[in-house]
Design an enzyme around this catalytic site. Structure first.
Site, PDB file in Angstrom:
ATOM      1  N   CYS A 121       0.844  -1.183   0.000  1.00 60.03           N
ATOM      2  CA  CYS A 121       0.000   0.000   0.000  1.00 60.03           C
ATOM      3  C   CYS A 121       0.886   1.242   0.000  1.00 60.03           C
ATOM      4  O   CYS A 121       1.801   1.365   0.808  1.00 60.03           O
ATOM      5  CB  CYS A 121      -0.880  -0.058   1.241  1.00 60.03           C
ATOM      6  N   GLU A 122       0.617   2.142  -0.927  1.00 64.25           N
ATOM      7  CA  GLU A 122       1.496   3.304  -1.053  1.00 64.25           C
ATOM      8  C   GLU A 122       1.263   4.337   0.042  1.00 64.25           C
ATOM      9  O   GLU A 122       2.061   5.239   0.209  1.00 64.25           O
ATOM     10  CB  GLU A 122       1.342   3.948  -2.435  1.00 64.25           C
ATOM     11  N   HIS A 123       0.188   4.190   0.796  1.00 67.67           N
ATOM     12  CA  HIS A 123      -0.064   5.160   1.853  1.00 67.67           C
ATOM     13  C   HIS A 123       0.687   4.836   3.132  1.00 67.67           C
ATOM     14  O   HIS A 123       0.993   5.714   3.917  1.00 67.67           O
ATOM     15  CB  HIS A 123      -1.571   5.234   2.155  1.00 67.67           C
ATOM     16  N   HIS A 124       0.932   3.541   3.362  1.00 70.18           N
ATOM     17  CA  HIS A 124       1.572   3.143   4.615  1.00 70.18           C
ATOM     18  C   HIS A 124       2.789   2.254   4.426  1.00 70.18           C
ATOM     19  O   HIS A 124       3.445   1.890   5.402  1.00 70.18           O
ATOM     20  CB  HIS A 124       0.561   2.394   5.497  1.00 70.18           C
ATOM     21  N   GLN A 162      -5.105  -0.587  -4.380  1.00 67.64           N
ATOM     22  CA  GLN A 162      -5.709  -1.758  -5.027  1.00 67.64           C
ATOM     23  C   GLN A 162      -6.516  -1.377  -6.284  1.00 67.64           C
ATOM     24  O   GLN A 162      -6.536  -2.117  -7.269  1.00 67.64           O
ATOM     25  CB  GLN A 162      -6.606  -2.488  -4.022  1.00 67.64           C
ATOM     26  N   HIS A 190      -5.821  -5.704   3.633  1.00 65.30           N
ATOM     27  CA  HIS A 190      -4.818  -4.649   3.774  1.00 65.30           C
ATOM     28  C   HIS A 190      -4.351  -4.595   5.222  1.00 65.30           C
ATOM     29  O   HIS A 190      -5.159  -4.336   6.119  1.00 65.30           O
ATOM     30  CB  HIS A 190      -5.420  -3.299   3.376  1.00 65.30           C
ATOM     31  N   CYS A 192      -2.716  -2.376   6.615  1.00 67.28           N
ATOM     32  CA  CYS A 192      -2.895  -1.045   7.206  1.00 67.28           C
ATOM     33  C   CYS A 192      -4.302  -0.904   7.772  1.00 67.28           C
ATOM     34  O   CYS A 192      -4.532  -0.095   8.674  1.00 67.28           O
ATOM     35  CB  CYS A 192      -2.578   0.056   6.195  1.00 67.28           C
TER      36      CYS A 192
HETATM   37 ZN   LIG Z   1      -2.539   1.694   3.593  1.00 66.81          ZN
END
Ligand SMILES: [Zn+2]
Length: 235
Positions: A121-124, A162, A190, A192
């Site tokens: 996941c590119e956010h976390h 995703q 996920h 995260c």
């Molecule tokens: Zn994430």
């Protein structure tokens, strides 16, 4: 992406995605051995010290001692690991597809499902993972079966959301195979979402992307979804 030669441990993953087992060109089998040696810390892949220094900083920030024995090798391992988990940026799509498109007079739906994938996941920068189902209706050409999981792998080994991963797999097939249509469904957990905050283990996210006749024709889309409900032989 840079044109710098890839470290061996990343190159071997890229080669594995691009080429069939036993197909040329393959890195020599010792490449895997050397990857193991790398894992042991004998060599690092593309070391520049910057990532290692950054990881040490994170360790300090969370109250750890980067110099304690168990953590000494961690910055180097983390550096190598991220290079491997994002090896998909370096895959050459032309090489992946190479020679695996065949002229076939078949115009029924081709479905490949339960393709496992692992992405970040590119956010976390935490993993999300699950399975993909990919379908298309040929337009005089089919793609070698083993290529579809490799396409998923190429895009999964990047920083992703995703939704985009799903879309990229669909668009790649549409562009390179020019079928009548494509459908992709991905289901993933996920970390995260399940490790942070409100814990909801078992939370699965489903995304889908349909193109061409899968978008235009309800019957085609329903046929695809019906394939996904059916248990696989041996399941
Ligand atoms: Zn994430």
């Amino acid at each position: 992406m840079t044109d710098q030669p890839l470290p061996d441990h990343v190159r071997s993953i890229v080669d594995e995605i691009e080429t069939e087992i036993g197909e040329l060109p393959r890195p020599d089998p010792d490449a895997l051995v050397s990857a193991a040696a790398i894992e042991g810390g004998a060599r690092s892949g593309g070391p520049n010290g910057r990532v290692e220094a950054a990881v040490r900083e994170i360790l300090r920030e969370i109250g750890e001692d980067p110099d304690r024995q168990g953590l000494l090798g961690t910055p180097g391992r983390v550096h190598r690991m991220y290079a491997e988990l994002t090896a998909g940026y370096h895959v050459d799509p032309a090489r992946l597809i190479n020679g695996a498109i065949y002229d076939v007079d078949y115009s029924e739906m081709v479905v490949v499902k339960e393709i496992p994938f692992y992405s970040l996941c590119e956010h976390h920068l935490l993993p999300f993972f699950g399975t993909a189902a990919v379908a298309y209706i040929p337009n005089g050409r089919v793609l070698g079966l083993s290529k579809i999981p490799r396409i998923v792998e190429m895009y999964a080994r990047r920083l992703q959301v995703q939704e985009r991963l799903t879309l990229q797999v669909a668009e790649f097939l549409m562009e390179h195979l020019r079928p009548q249509g494509v459908g992709v469904v991905m289901e993933a957990t996920h970390l995260c979402a399940v490790m942070r905050g409100v814990r909801k283990p078992g939370t699965v996210m489903t995304t889908s992307h349909v193109l061409g006749i899968f978008r235009a024709n309800d019957k085609t889309r329903s046929e695809f979804l019906a394939h996904l409900q059916r248990p696989s032989p041996g399941a």
